[in-house]
Design a protein around this motif. Structure first.
Motif, short mmCIF file in Angstrom:
data_model
loop_
_atom_site.label_atom_id
_atom_site.label_comp_id
_atom_site.label_asym_id
_atom_site.label_seq_id
_atom_site.Cartn_x
_atom_site.Cartn_y
_atom_site.Cartn_z
N HIS A 194 37.17 -24.74 27.61
CA HIS A 194 36.36 -25.93 27.92
C HIS A 194 35.50 -25.76 29.17
O HIS A 194 35.28 -26.71 29.91
CB HIS A 194 37.26 -27.18 28.06
CG HIS A 194 38.19 -27.36 26.91
ND1 HIS A 194 37.76 -27.73 25.65
CD2 HIS A 194 39.54 -27.17 26.81
CE1 HIS A 194 38.81 -27.78 24.83
NE2 HIS A 194 39.90 -27.44 25.51
N ARG A 195 35.02 -24.54 29.40
CA ARG A 195 34.13 -24.31 30.55
C ARG A 195 32.68 -24.08 30.11
O ARG A 195 31.79 -23.97 30.95
CB ARG A 195 34.60 -23.08 31.35
CG ARG A 195 35.86 -23.27 32.14
CD ARG A 195 36.27 -21.99 32.86
NE ARG A 195 36.66 -20.94 31.91
CZ ARG A 195 35.99 -19.81 31.71
NH1 ARG A 195 34.90 -19.55 32.38
NH2 ARG A 195 36.41 -18.91 30.82
N ALA A 196 32.46 -23.95 28.79
CA ALA A 196 31.13 -23.55 28.30
C ALA A 196 30.17 -24.73 28.22
O ALA A 196 30.56 -25.85 27.88
CB ALA A 196 31.25 -22.91 26.92
N MET A 197 28.92 -24.45 28.55
CA MET A 197 27.83 -25.41 28.34
C MET A 197 26.75 -24.70 27.54
O MET A 197 26.35 -23.59 27.89
CB MET A 197 27.24 -25.85 29.67
CG MET A 197 28.07 -26.86 30.41
SD MET A 197 27.19 -27.37 31.91
CE MET A 197 27.91 -28.99 32.14
N PHE A 198 26.30 -25.33 26.46
CA PHE A 198 25.19 -24.79 25.68
C PHE A 198 23.92 -25.55 26.03
O PHE A 198 23.96 -26.75 26.30
CB PHE A 198 25.46 -24.95 24.18
CG PHE A 198 24.20 -25.03 23.34
CD1 PHE A 198 23.49 -23.88 23.03
CD2 PHE A 198 23.71 -26.26 22.90
CE1 PHE A 198 22.31 -23.96 22.28
CE2 PHE A 198 22.54 -26.35 22.15
CZ PHE A 198 21.84 -25.18 21.84
N GLY A 199 22.82 -24.84 26.01
CA GLY A 199 21.55 -25.54 26.17
C GLY A 199 20.39 -24.67 25.76
O GLY A 199 20.51 -23.45 25.68
N GLY A 218 30.68 -24.82 12.93
CA GLY A 218 31.88 -24.54 13.73
C GLY A 218 31.61 -24.61 15.23
O GLY A 218 32.13 -23.82 16.01
N ILE A 219 30.78 -25.57 15.63
CA ILE A 219 30.41 -25.68 17.06
C ILE A 219 30.99 -26.96 17.65
O ILE A 219 30.75 -28.06 17.16
CB ILE A 219 28.87 -25.64 17.19
CG1 ILE A 219 28.39 -24.20 16.91
CG2 ILE A 219 28.42 -26.10 18.58
CD1 ILE A 219 26.94 -24.04 16.69
N PRO A 220 31.83 -26.83 18.72
CA PRO A 220 32.43 -28.03 19.34
C PRO A 220 31.37 -28.89 20.02
O PRO A 220 30.55 -28.37 20.78
CB PRO A 220 33.42 -27.45 20.36
CG PRO A 220 32.97 -26.05 20.62
CD PRO A 220 32.23 -25.59 19.40
N MET A 221 31.39 -30.19 19.75
CA MET A 221 30.35 -31.08 20.28
C MET A 221 30.39 -31.21 21.80
O MET A 221 29.38 -31.53 22.42
CB MET A 221 30.44 -32.44 19.60
CG MET A 221 30.10 -32.36 18.12
SD MET A 221 30.10 -33.93 17.26
CE MET A 221 28.52 -34.60 17.75
N GLU A 222 31.55 -30.91 22.39
CA GLU A 222 31.67 -31.10 23.85
C GLU A 222 30.77 -30.14 24.65
O GLU A 222 30.47 -30.39 25.81
CB GLU A 222 33.13 -30.89 24.29
CG GLU A 222 33.60 -29.46 24.05
CD GLU A 222 34.98 -29.17 24.65
OE1 GLU A 222 35.10 -28.12 25.29
OE2 GLU A 222 35.90 -29.97 24.47
N ILE A 223 30.33 -29.03 24.02
CA ILE A 223 29.50 -28.09 24.79
C ILE A 223 28.00 -28.46 24.73
O ILE A 223 27.18 -27.87 25.41
CB ILE A 223 29.69 -26.62 24.32
CG1 ILE A 223 29.02 -26.35 22.96
CG2 ILE A 223 31.16 -26.24 24.28
CD1 ILE A 223 29.06 -24.86 22.57
N LEU A 224 27.66 -29.47 23.93
CA LEU A 224 26.25 -29.84 23.73
C LEU A 224 25.77 -30.77 24.85
O LEU A 224 26.53 -31.60 25.36
CB LEU A 224 26.07 -30.55 22.38
CG LEU A 224 26.56 -29.80 21.13
CD1 LEU A 224 26.36 -30.65 19.89
CD2 LEU A 224 25.82 -28.47 20.98
#
Length: 551
Positions: free
Chosen positions: A177-182, A230-236
């Protein structure tokens, strides 16, 4: 002496200014505009290095991108000070960016976990083929009713999936839970508003609509699409409108650009949407074409998304305020336009600059039957054919580098013509003229060729920085800033240059028909899996077998 004094005192009292960060594929710019007149006062530009670690791979360093923004800000602030312009008059900053380019970073350290995978990267081709093979009827438009997009290497979701599957640091950061996507806009806004110390993780609707994870009807991330990939919404990032205050700039006060600290970042648009706004295409049916690394033709379709029957994308054009309706556009994307100039220069070494390309082409005035299809990253609209590769055909012993130079420019014009034809078919109302912008429009030969091949006038604004202007307009008109009026009667008149068609339509049609023949020859060149391999799907990663029943 007096006139100089008058000029400088006029400058100091010029009223509110708005700045724009324009982060493109090959360069970064910081530009400052007068909010009342839309005049460009100063700017600075820094080139960005692209790396090609393997064939078809295109990457950029996220830290270099960020550093280039800081450098452009610093230099522009110095230039403004030399011009006697008060930096404290800058009331807002807009961001516009290369779209679909995908980044993942660690929210605790603020460090990127891999290079940015650039929009025209092809490494996800086998992933895309597996996805399409799992859809009913092997349909690349399987997700189009929600996303407006075909399943393609172009969009961010498949790039993000590749990073999660192939880069341990990204996988581990997602699990812990450390990842951020952008996309690039999210990375810049997060860093500029504080980064790991309270940076704002957001994007706007135009950039979100290019990920394949966003529902263009509900204007939010779509749980079913996220499950599909398969992408967790929390990283969006959080999705916001294109014109509102996202956060305030946090910059080191010891530098010139430190004067920008505390200024709101209040505009965000993907580069092609920004150019549509900057060209003032606010009416249904207005269109613009931007000639950058790639070529992008957008036509405003108003408040309802129009689904293309002819290979175009449906995208969010802009949403200029939290309470404003979204506007949509039909878009035709060409992967390689200006990039062909760079290729002739860096890879083949037959020209030293884009100016030389224009001189070479002008010296022969014809390609002498030589056709160049620069499908280096497959073909985008209207074909969506990742297996295509670049070809130069119609060569004879007479052909020389001048003819190839001409054919390269013609290729940009033919690709635009294919998109314009598709757009006219989709809308039923043919365009009567084309508004153009972007770096390549300084090439007068190219603009004349474009008018000849389209058989309609091409209109170029005298201030070519329409992408940055669009971002500045969105930032300056945001609620809480309100220094830029977007009312049609208040928009400054833009002076422009018009190129009228000069060849007869029969000649134009003959050349275009030959071009289409060349395109067919470039197709189905590259395949990622051997034909007849019965266990092709065994290479698929587990997420690819996710049920698509929801669709």
């Amino acid at each position: 002496m007096n006139s100089t004094m008058a000029a400088s005192s006029h400058r100091i009292t010029m009223g509110p200014l708005v700045a724009a960060i324009d982060q493109g594929t090959s360069s970064t710019r910081f530009l400052v505009f007068n909010a009342k007149t839309a005049e460009l006062l100063s700017h600075h530009q820094v080139e960005i290095k692209q790396s090609f670690p393997k064939e078809g791979w295109v990457e950029e360093d996220p830290k270099e991108i960020l550093q280039s923004v800081y450098e452009c800000m610093e230099r522009t602030c110095e230039k403004l000070t030399q011009l006697n312009i008060d930096i404290s008059n800058i009331k807002a900053i807009g961001v516009t960016n290369q779209r679909e380019t995908t980044l993942v970073w660690d929210k605790e350290t603020g460090e990127p976990l891999y290079n940015a995978i650039v929009w025209l990267d092809l490494r996800t081709q086998s992933t895309v083929e597996r996805l399409i093979n799992k859809t009913p009827g092997r349909n690349k438009n399987h997700l189009k009713h929600k996303t407006g997009l075909p399943i393609s290497t172009y969009f961010s979701a498949v790039k993000l999936r590749w990073l999660m599957d192939n880069v341990d640091e990204v996988h581990d950061a997602v699990v812990s839970h450390r990842a951020m996507f952008g996309t690039v806009d999210s990375w810049l806004i997060w860093c500029l508003t504080g980064g790991k110390s309270g940076g704002v993780h957001c994007t706007d609707v135009t950039n979100a609509s290019r990920t394949m994870l966003f529902n263009i009807h509900t204007l939010d991330w779509d749980p079913e699409l996220c499950t599909y990939f398969g992408i967790p919404m929390e990283i969006l990032p959080k999705v916001r409108s294109s014109s509102e205050i996202y956060g305030l700039m946090k910059l080191c006060s010891s530098r010139k650009s430190g004067a920008l600290s505390g200024i709101p970042i209040s505009g965000c648009l993907g580069d092609q949407s920004a150019a549509l706004v900057g060209q003032m295409c606010f009416q249904d049916g207005q269109a613009k074409n931007t000639y950058g690394t790639g070529c992008f033709l957008l036509r405003n379709t108003g408040a309802k998304p129009v689904m293309s029957e002819h290979g175009l994308l449906t995208t969010v054009a802009y949403k200029l305020g939290r309470d404003q309706p979204a506007c949509y556009a039909l878009e035709g994307s060409v992967a390689i336009a200006g990039a062909v100039v760079r290729w002739l220069q860096d890879n083949l070494g037959i020209i030293k600059s884009s100016e030389e390309l224009e001189q070479f082409a002008a010296s022969v005035g014809t390609s002498y039957g030589c056709y160049f299809v620069p499908a280096f990253s497959g073909l985008y609209a209207p074909y969506w054919e990742p297996s295509a590769r670049g070809i130069i055909c119609g060569l004879t012993q007479f052909t020389n580098k001048y003819h190839v130079a001409f054919a390269a420019l013609e290729a940009v014009c033919f690709q635009t013509r294919e998109i314009l034809d598709a757009m006219n078919q989709d809308s039923g109302i043919p365009l009567t003229q084309l508004q153009v912008d972007g770096g390549m429009t300084s090439n007068k030969l190219l603009m004349q060729l474009q008018a000849d091949i389209l058989c309609i006038p091409v209109v170029k604004p005298s201030m070519p920085e329409t992408t940055a202007l669009g971002a500045a307009m969105a930032a300056g008109s945001a609620e809480g800033v309100s220094v830029w009026s977007l009312k049609p009667e208040d928009l400054s008149e833009v002076t422009s240059e018009k190129f009228e068609p000069q060849i007869n339509p029969e000649e134009s049609e003959f050349r275009y028909a030959r071009w289409k023949k060349a395109v067919q020859k470039s197709m189905n060149w590259e395949t990622t899996e051997p034909v007849g391999n019965g266990n092709a799907s065994s290479a698929a990663s587990p997420w690819a077998s996710t049920s698509s029943a929801a669709f």
